[in-house]
Scaffold this motif. Structure first.
Motif, PDB file in Angstrom:
ATOM      1  N   VAL A   1       0.866  -1.174   0.000  1.00  0.00           N
ATOM      2  CA  VAL A   1       0.000   0.000   0.000  1.00  0.00           C
ATOM      3  C   VAL A   1       0.904   1.226   0.000  1.00  0.00           C
ATOM      4  N   CYS A   2       0.459   2.257  -0.696  1.00  0.00           N
ATOM      5  CA  CYS A   2       1.243   3.491  -0.741  1.00  0.00           C
ATOM      6  C   CYS A   2       1.082   4.239   0.580  1.00  0.00           C
ATOM      7  N   LYS A   3       2.190   4.742   1.077  1.00  0.00           N
ATOM      8  CA  LYS A   3       2.177   5.468   2.345  1.00  0.00           C
ATOM      9  C   LYS A   3       1.468   6.815   2.217  1.00  0.00           C
ATOM     10  N   TYR A   4       1.428   7.380   0.996  1.00  0.00           N
ATOM     11  CA  TYR A   4       0.919   8.727   0.817  1.00  0.00           C
ATOM     12  C   TYR A   4      -0.452   8.803   0.164  1.00  0.00           C
ATOM     13  N   CYS A   5      -0.936   7.723  -0.435  1.00  0.00           N
ATOM     14  CA  CYS A   5      -2.266   7.742  -1.047  1.00  0.00           C
ATOM     15  C   CYS A   5      -2.954   6.398  -0.791  1.00  0.00           C
ATOM     16  N   SER A   6      -4.118   6.210  -1.348  1.00  0.00           N
ATOM     17  CA  SER A   6      -4.898   4.994  -1.064  1.00  0.00           C
ATOM     18  C   SER A   6      -4.629   3.869  -2.044  1.00  0.00           C
ATOM     19  N   GLU A   7      -3.591   3.971  -2.858  1.00  0.00           N
ATOM     20  CA  GLU A   7      -3.295   2.961  -3.874  1.00  0.00           C
ATOM     21  C   GLU A   7      -2.780   1.683  -3.216  1.00  0.00           C
ATOM     22  N   VAL A   8      -3.282   0.532  -3.679  1.00  0.00           N
ATOM     23  CA  VAL A   8      -2.874  -0.782  -3.176  1.00  0.00           C
ATOM     24  C   VAL A   8      -2.401  -1.612  -4.355  1.00  0.00           C
ATOM     25  N   HIS A   9      -1.341  -2.382  -4.156  1.00  0.00           N
ATOM     26  CA  HIS A   9      -0.850  -3.294  -5.194  1.00  0.00           C
ATOM     27  C   HIS A   9      -0.718  -4.684  -4.591  1.00  0.00           C
ATOM     28  N   VAL A  10      -1.327  -5.668  -5.256  1.00  0.00           N
ATOM     29  CA  VAL A  10      -1.213  -7.055  -4.826  1.00  0.00           C
ATOM     30  C   VAL A  10      -0.329  -7.754  -5.839  1.00  0.00           C
ATOM     31  N   GLY A  11       0.791  -8.280  -5.381  1.00  0.00           N
ATOM     32  CA  GLY A  11       1.731  -8.943  -6.266  1.00  0.00           C
ATOM     33  C   GLY A  11       3.150  -8.749  -5.782  1.00  0.00           C
ATOM     34  N   PRO A  12       4.110  -9.246  -6.553  1.00  0.00           N
ATOM     35  CA  PRO A  12       5.498  -9.233  -6.085  1.00  0.00           C
ATOM     36  C   PRO A  12       6.146  -7.861  -6.017  1.00  0.00           C
ATOM     37  N   SER A  13       5.687  -6.869  -6.790  1.00  0.00           N
ATOM     38  CA  SER A  13       6.292  -5.543  -6.716  1.00  0.00           C
ATOM     39  C   SER A  13       5.232  -4.484  -6.943  1.00  0.00           C
ATOM     40  N   GLY A  14       5.438  -3.321  -6.383  1.00  0.00           N
ATOM     41  CA  GLY A  14       4.508  -2.224  -6.578  1.00  0.00           C
ATOM     42  C   GLY A  14       4.624  -1.666  -7.983  1.00  0.00           C
ATOM     43  N   HIS A  15       3.526  -1.187  -8.536  1.00  0.00           N
ATOM     44  CA  HIS A  15       3.585  -0.629  -9.887  1.00  0.00           C
ATOM     45  C   HIS A  15       4.127   0.786  -9.833  1.00  0.00           C
ATOM     46  N   LYS A  16       4.468   1.311 -10.987  1.00  0.00           N
ATOM     47  CA  LYS A  16       5.078   2.633 -11.040  1.00  0.00           C
ATOM     48  C   LYS A  16       4.194   3.648 -11.738  1.00  0.00           C
ATOM     49  N   ALA A  17       2.883   3.459 -11.658  1.00  0.00           N
ATOM     50  CA  ALA A  17       1.974   4.453 -12.235  1.00  0.00           C
ATOM     51  C   ALA A  17       2.107   5.742 -11.437  1.00  0.00           C
ATOM     52  N   ARG A  18       2.286   6.838 -12.120  1.00  0.00           N
ATOM     53  CA  ARG A  18       2.488   8.129 -11.448  1.00  0.00           C
ATOM     54  C   ARG A  18       1.131   8.730 -11.106  1.00  0.00           C
ATOM     55  N   LEU A  19       0.458   8.148 -10.135  1.00  0.00           N
ATOM     56  CA  LEU A  19      -0.845   8.644  -9.716  1.00  0.00           C
ATOM     57  C   LEU A  19      -0.794   9.255  -8.326  1.00  0.00           C
ATOM     58  N   CYS A  20       0.304   9.093  -7.645  1.00  0.00           N
ATOM     59  CA  CYS A  20       0.406   9.551  -6.270  1.00  0.00           C
ATOM     60  C   CYS A  20       0.617  11.059  -6.231  1.00  0.00           C
ATOM     61  N   GLY A  21      -0.281  11.754  -5.550  1.00  0.00           N
ATOM     62  CA  GLY A  21      -0.158  13.189  -5.385  1.00  0.00           C
ATOM     63  C   GLY A  21      -0.752  14.010  -6.513  1.00  0.00           C
ATOM     64  N   VAL A  22      -1.518  13.382  -7.403  1.00  0.00           N
ATOM     65  CA  VAL A  22      -2.093  14.158  -8.497  1.00  0.00           C
ATOM     66  C   VAL A  22      -3.322  14.941  -8.051  1.00  0.00           C
ATOM     67  N   PHE A  23      -3.849  14.628  -6.884  1.00  0.00           N
ATOM     68  CA  PHE A  23      -5.006  15.352  -6.377  1.00  0.00           C
ATOM     69  C   PHE A  23      -4.545  16.435  -5.416  1.00  0.00           C
ATOM     70  N   LYS A  24      -5.309  17.494  -5.303  1.00  0.00           N
ATOM     71  CA  LYS A  24      -4.905  18.649  -4.502  1.00  0.00           C
ATOM     72  C   LYS A  24      -4.729  18.318  -3.026  1.00  0.00           C
ATOM     73  N   TYR A  25      -5.552  17.377  -2.505  1.00  0.00           N
ATOM     74  CA  TYR A  25      -5.481  17.099  -1.075  1.00  0.00           C
ATOM     75  C   TYR A  25      -4.300  16.204  -0.704  1.00  0.00           C
ATOM     76  N   GLU A  26      -3.584  15.665  -1.673  1.00  0.00           N
ATOM     77  CA  GLU A  26      -2.435  14.813  -1.383  1.00  0.00           C
ATOM     78  C   GLU A  26      -1.173  15.663  -1.379  1.00  0.00           C
ATOM     79  N   ASN A  27      -0.381  15.502  -0.333  1.00  0.00           N
ATOM     80  CA  ASN A  27       0.786  16.365  -0.191  1.00  0.00           C
ATOM     81  C   ASN A  27       2.026  15.787  -0.867  1.00  0.00           C
ATOM     82  N   TRP A  28       2.001  14.570  -1.295  1.00  0.00           N
ATOM     83  CA  TRP A  28       3.154  13.926  -1.901  1.00  0.00           C
ATOM     84  C   TRP A  28       3.038  14.017  -3.412  1.00  0.00           C
ATOM     85  N   ARG A  29       4.083  14.420  -4.075  1.00  0.00           N
ATOM     86  CA  ARG A  29       4.091  14.534  -5.539  1.00  0.00           C
ATOM     87  C   ARG A  29       5.212  13.656  -6.085  1.00  0.00           C
ATOM     88  N   GLY A  30       4.862  12.584  -6.744  1.00  0.00           N
ATOM     89  CA  GLY A  30       5.888  11.730  -7.329  1.00  0.00           C
ATOM     90  C   GLY A  30       5.476  10.276  -7.336  1.00  0.00           C
TER      91      GLY A  30
END
Length: 190
Positions: A90-119
């Motif tokens: 699970v991402c520490k900064y957003c609600s994204e969850v990944h089930v599997g051997p590695s986390g995906h690299k979709a750049r969706l974290c912090g794209v919303f105004k209420y999220e403070n993490w960008r990247g």
């Protein structure tokens, strides 16, 4: 084993599923199996069906609440067992969850105004509460005032909303929730 970066315009090119469903699929469950849900709930088992609250007797409400609480406990314990075998992050900064051997690299974290993490996502190991979050509510005990006051918030108990709802329908709550609910606790000073 890491995937390449998924660009912003590619984010909808990939199928997404609820984390619990994906976890069960990795364990071998078929989400399209119609027999999978047939044993868990039968609407004919409640006399008269569920048309409105007025059509349910207190015994039927208690029966439904008991089945609901059992299902809640079964889902949470099942997810706990599956997480011991299959990796989930699970991402520490957003609600994204990944089930599997590695986390995906979709750049969706912090794209919303209420999220403070960008990247990129910051992945950490997922817990049961990340996949099946218990929405916690104030639990009103018999010794509490009819309207809970801000001054007594240290004295009031909490409970997962599902547990509190089943308790109001007449189900005896499992003892593991007693310390959270502060069943024997003192009422707030007046």
């Amino acid at each position: 084993m890491f995937q390449g970066v998924i660009r912003h315009n590619q984010r909808f090119d990939f199928d997404r599923a609820p984390a619990v469903v994906e976890l069960c699929c990795q364990a071998g469950a078929d989400p399209f199996d119609e027999n999978l849900c047939s044993n868990t709930w039968n609407s004919d088992s409640v006399e008269g069906g569920v048309i409105g609250a007025e059509s349910l007797s207190p015994d039927n409400l208690r029966f439904i609440a008991m089945r609901t609480l059992t299902a809640w406990e079964t889902v949470r314990s099942g997810v706990q067992k599956l997480l011991l075998v299959y990796p989930a992050k699970v991402c520490k900064y957003c609600s994204e969850v990944h089930v599997g051997p590695s986390g995906h690299k979709a750049r969706l974290c912090g794209v919303f105004k209420y999220e403070n993490w960008r990247g990129a996502h910051f992945w950490k190991k997922a817990e049961v509460d990340d996949l099946v979050p218990p929405k916690v509510v104030w639990h009103q005990r018999p010794q509490d005032p009819p309207v809970l006051l801000n001054e007594g918030r240290d004295f009031y108990g909490h409970a997962p909303a599902v547990v509190d709802l089943c308790n109001k329908a007449g189900v005896i709550v499992p003892s593991k929730y007693f310390c959270m609910m502060k069943v024997q606790g003192l009422s707030a000073p007046v």
